[in-house]
Enzyme design. Structure first.
Site, PDB file in Angstrom:
ATOM      1  N   MET A  73      33.822 -38.385  35.354  1.00 27.94           N
ATOM      2  CA  MET A  73      32.915 -39.169  36.188  1.00 27.94           C
ATOM      3  C   MET A  73      31.703 -39.582  35.382  1.00 27.94           C
ATOM      4  SD  MET A  73      32.161 -40.527  39.034  1.00 27.94           S
ATOM      5  CE  MET A  73      30.682 -41.522  39.121  1.00 27.94           C
ATOM      6  N   GLU A  74      31.407 -40.893  35.458  1.00 30.20           N
ATOM      7  CA  GLU A  74      30.427 -41.519  34.577  1.00 30.20           C
ATOM      8  C   GLU A  74      28.972 -41.361  34.996  1.00 30.20           C
ATOM      9  OE1 GLU A  74      32.701 -43.083  36.482  1.00 30.20           O
ATOM     10  OE2 GLU A  74      31.970 -44.973  37.300  1.00 30.20           O
TER      11      GLU A  74
ATOM     12  N   GLU B 285      34.503 -43.490  29.897  1.00 30.70           N
ATOM     13  CA  GLU B 285      33.261 -43.077  30.573  1.00 30.70           C
ATOM     14  C   GLU B 285      32.040 -43.649  29.851  1.00 30.70           C
ATOM     15  OE1 GLU B 285      33.699 -41.881  33.467  1.00 30.70           O
ATOM     16  OE2 GLU B 285      35.840 -41.551  33.133  1.00 30.70           O
TER      17      GLU B 285
ATOM     18  N   HIS C  46      31.317 -47.129  30.793  1.00 32.89           N
ATOM     19  CA  HIS C  46      30.665 -47.230  32.103  1.00 32.89           C
ATOM     20  C   HIS C  46      29.139 -47.151  32.035  1.00 32.89           C
ATOM     21  CE1 HIS C  46      33.762 -47.351  35.129  1.00 32.89           C
ATOM     22  NE2 HIS C  46      34.329 -46.212  34.809  1.00 32.89           N
TER      23      HIS C  46
END
Ligand SMILES: [Zn+2]
Length: 912
Positions: A325-326, A360, A363
């Site tokens: 998760m970025e 990631e 992002h």
């Protein structure tokens, strides 16, 4: 976010099933502890009541917050207690009130809110009446006197639970070297779970500055999005105060608290970059740190904008629902996606870490600096990050030929997009659960594929400059799909929206059929591809795309390339009188499938498939198999065609072949399975013999990977006793000296031994799972427990999935794997039906959804009926069109079984 499994793994699980293919330095950073909230001066787009459709006069959207009060800054203080799995919180949100109001509405769920007060510049605080709406996940604050327009400080006191559902603010656990269990706390907020950790305006276009203080046990460590501004003692606790973040969305906020240890930082320009893990795993961080530094540097150059955070931490969390998760500056990962031992890992495992880390990092600009306005634009974040991950990894390790293996991802997207129940890449999203269902191959893989097609069409430099224009124009703000097309169109001086809208806003993709109508005219027809072959169920026959088509015509031994944009149903192309063969989709970047008329295919094959590039051979066989499943190519012709590939040595091409064989294995009767095994041995044997069991000097990574894949296939699908016996010997040697076997072969050995294994082997592999020294090894042995044949052993594995012995991040995937086993599918399906409520309560939502993907393997008419009845009677909704897609996949498999079963049996008679 990244999906929990690699594309390859996803495809394997989904399709032990599907595999129709196979299977600006910009904002300043303030010291949060010192800054007055009224000193807020960052530029912001004023959020009037006309910001979005939700606030159109008279239209009430239950999923969108009113826009007359807007957050500017959150001063957050959270005190997690890892022992009691709870947390206490206090926040002061600086808000701008655009018009006088007595009501302030924000998001909150599963929080106890004890007080809310508002204070203006004059200083006197006013208390609000608090009403929580669990259905809409909102908190209504009502004041007896209207709050006037201007800036206010809203202070809320609340508390919550560190849950075990891997979302919001949650608890993760791990065992240390002595077997003692430790707790840690981590967050996962995308899409809409920040509201589970603190009351907030939890929509992506309510961007604000976050100043977080975490009050923790002094023996623990805390990490958040920005650098630590100060650390002070408060009684027996430590208060860690983090610097102000840039202006960003709530879903990107992160807090991690526990016994975690960092690597030494690598400096990338001005940015210190570190990896974090629980104690004892720091030695697995080198590879991840290398690609993290390389990709961060690559993106700074590509985007032409410095990294927007003040530091970058990558953290491996023992329990993690997705892949990664970025969160700006504090990217969280599941351990297998970040930590890896370079010596013992397979090429595929290393590539997975490189992909996810690069994804990631991409992002940080695309998603974090510029964010979609609402969840309908999620695809742009994810497709772009997927596209950029390929660019960065390809630049870092050109010898990996990353764009070649991207073909496998493209084919995964086709397999879902060929369904009538597919969806456009972008579609209207109202309820948050519809956004959850967007994390699929259409968003990631189809999205990245059409971006690649566009990049190749307008040229890489123009594409890059368009992206730079877009990021500069919308930095610290939000943007929509069309904003990107406008930037790209401006630089390309081409009508990009007209080209792209057909790919983004309509479902499906074209099948391009090539026929020669006279000796010197080629007719190219486009129509929507569909697996279901009856005319009535074919979707919209008039659907059209603007297709950038690249074609190679060989005439008198000389090849020439031509490029065109197909816009009509039929396009006639003149041919030279001496043409010999024609190849459509040269280079393989187009997002369409090709079907050649039989004489055209013969000419192409007779010209020699070795004259085609690897990606072209990949497309040739992948398209042939897809059209076979769709009933457009006779199965017999496809099976004959596979005989031409015994000399093939490209791993991606082989992935298609092996996946088609796996598909057949799922529809063949038990009686015919030995004949199918003989057929597989005939197709695979020559390559296995040729490649041997050990790498040769100078061999590519791809060949090493191929060796493992083919040995595994020959030992399992081919059920070859000689291979099985050699695998047993080699595995023993490997257990004594791990360096004696090439890492890429090890997964095949484990899989073959599980395939043929008894209870003793099962106990051994279970022990290996529990004592594994790397996340990859742990995963390998865990999934081997789904690959045994005896029902009693598979029952043991299934029982473990709901007993708490296996992490809930993995358990649903294990169930899915057994649903994909022809030896365990009935058993697993009965288990799912019996234990549905427990699984629904225990597993993370997205895990449950992925688990259900296993139903596509229940490819008998009886099982199919039972599956449909079960989901209908329980009124189960997996979000979006997920369930519909699974059921259609299943229908297609059963359809092939019914249509081609007799042909297959007849064909296989030659192999008994
Ligand atoms: Zn992502």
């Amino acid at each position: 976010m990244t999906q929990p499994l690699s594309r390859r793994q996803t495809i394997q699980i989904l399709s032990k099933h599907v595999r129709f293919i196979l299977a600006l330095p910009l904002a300043p950073f303030f010291s949060s502890c010192l800054q007055s909230p009224f000193a807020q001066s960052m530029t912001e787009r004023p959020k009037g009541e006309t910001m979005n459709q939700a606030s159109s006069p008279g239209v009430l959207d239950p999923y969108r917050l009113p826009r007359h009060v807007v957050p500017i800054r959150y001063d957050l203080r959270l005190e997690p207690d890892l022992t009691s799995a709870s947390f206490a919180g206090q926040e002061t949100i600086t808000v701008r009130v655009h018009r006088p109001t007595s009501d302030i509405v924000l998001n909150a769920i599963e929080l106890d809110i004890s007080s809310a007060t508002i204070e203006g510049e004059s200083g006197s605080a006013r208390k609000a009446a608090i009403v929580l709406d669990g259905t809409l996940q909102r908190c209504h604050l009502t004041f007896t006197e209207p709050v006037t327009a201007g800036n206010w400080r809203l202070t809320i006191i609340f508390s919550g639970t560190l849950n075990d559902k891997l979302r919001g603010f949650y608890r993760s656990t791990y065992k240390d070297e002595n077997g003692a269990t430790h707790n840690m706390a981590a967050t996962q907020f995308e899409a809409t779970d920040a509201r589970r950790a603190f009351p907030c305006w939890d929509e992506p276009d309510f961007k604000a500055v976050f100043a977080t203080t975490l009050v923790i046990d002094p023996t623990l460590t805390a990490v958040s999005n920005s650098t630590i501004a100060s650390e002070t003692r408060e009684g027996g606790k430590k208060a860690v105060c983090f610097a102000d973040t840039m202006k960003m969305s709530t879903y990107l906020v992160a807090f991690i608290v526990g016994r975690i240890e960092p690597t030494e930082p690598t400096m990338v320009g001005q940015t210190p970059l570190r990896l974090w893990a629980v104690p004892g795993k720091e030695h697995l961080a080198r590879f991840g740190q290398d690609i993290a530094a390389a990709s961060l540097s690559f993106f700074e150059k590509y985007y032409g904008i410095p990294y927007p955070g003040d530091k970058l931490d990558l953290l491996a969390i023992p329990d993690f629902a997705s892949g990664a998760m970025e969160n700006l500056g504090a990217i969280t990962y599941r351990e297998t996606a970040l930590l890896v031992d370079q010596q013992s890992a397979t090429h595929g495992e290393l590539e997975r870490v490189a992909d996810v880390v690069a994804h990631e990092n991409a992002h940080m600009w695309f998603g974090d600096l510029v964010t979609m306005s609402w969840w309908n634009g999620l695809w742009l974040n994810e497709a772009f990050a997927t596209f950029m991950e390929m660019m960065a990894v390809d630049a870092w390790k050109p010898e990996w030929k990353r764009w070649d293996s991207f073909g496998v991802s493209r084919a995964a997207a086709y397999s879902v997009d060929g369904l009538q129940s597919t969806r456009p890449i972008e579609y209207p999203v109202q309820a948050p659960k519809d956004a959850d269902a967007m994390f699929d191959v259409l968003t990631y893989e189809k999205g990245a594929s059409v971006l690649r097609m566009l990049e190749q069409h307008i040229g890489p430099t123009i594409f890059r400059d368009g992206v730079r224009d877009y990021l500069h124009a919308h930095a610290y703000g939000n943007a929509d799909t069309n904003d990107l097309w406008v930037s790209l169109g401006k630089i390309a001086k081409q009508p990009v929206p007209e080209l792209m809208n057909g790919w983004i806003f309509q479902p499906g993709f074209p099948l391009v059929t090539a026929t020669v109508s006279s000796s010197s005219e080629l007719t190219i027809r486009q129509q929507r591809f569909s697996y279901l072959s009856d005319e009535q169920s074919r979707p919209s026959p008039d659907q059209r795309w603007q297709i950038p088509l690249q074609m190679r015509v060989t005439a008198s031994g000389k090849a020439s390339t031509s490029r065109m944009l197909l816009t009509e149903k039929d396009t006639i192309v003149p041919l030279p009188h001496d043409w010999e063969s024609i190849l459509l989709n040269e280079g393989g970047h187009g997002f369409y499938r090709v079907r050649y008329a039989p004489d055209l295919l013969d000419r192409l094959l007779n010209d020699g498939i070795d004259r085609l590039a690897a990606t072209e051979r990949f497309n040739l066989i992948s398209d042939a198999w897809a059209t076979t499943v769709a009933g457009l190519m006779p199965l017999r012709d496809y099976l004959d065609l596979t005989a031409r590939f015994t000399v093939e040595r490209d791993k991606n091409v082989w992935a298609v072949l092996l996946d088609s064989f796996s598909f057949l294995n799922r529809i063949v009767t038990a009686k015919d399975r030995p004949a199918l095994e003989a057929f597989v041995r005939g197709r695979v044997g020559r390559a296995v013999e040729d490649l041997g069991w050990a790498p040769r000097s100078g061999e590519s990574e791809g060949t090493k990977q191929l060796r493992g894949e083919l040995i595994g296939a020959q030992g399992k699908l081919g059920n070859d006793p000689a291979i099985q016996s050699r695998a047993t010997e080699l595995y023993q040697a490997y257990r004594q000296d791990a360096a004696s076997v090439d890492p890429n072969v090890v997964p095949a050995l484990v899989a073959i031994l599980a395939h043929t294994g008894d209870v003793t082997r099962y106990d051994e592999f279970n022990a290996c799972f529990l004592s594994a020294s790397t996340p990859q090894e742990e995963r390998r042995y865990l999934f081997s427990l789904a690959a045994f044949q005896p029902k009693a052993l598979l029952t043991r594995t299934l029982t473990c999935t709901i007993s708490g012995e296996i992490r809930t991040q993995d358990a649903p995937f294990l169930v899915s794997a057994i649903l994909g086993s022809v030896y365990g599918r009935e058993l697993a399906w009965a288990f799912v039906k019996t234990n549905w409520e427990k699984m629904d309560q225990l597993f993370p939502k997205q895990g449950l959804r992925r688990m259900c993907g296993g139903i596509v393997n229940l490819a008998t008419p009886t099982l199919e009926r039972d599956v449909r009845e079960f989901f209908a009677s329980r009124q189960i909704d997996l979000g979006g069109k997920t369930l519909e897609q699974y059921l259609e996949h299943l229908r297609i498999m059963v359809n092939v079984r019914e249509r081609d079963g007799a042909v297959l049996r007849q064909y296989l008679k030659n192999f008994q």
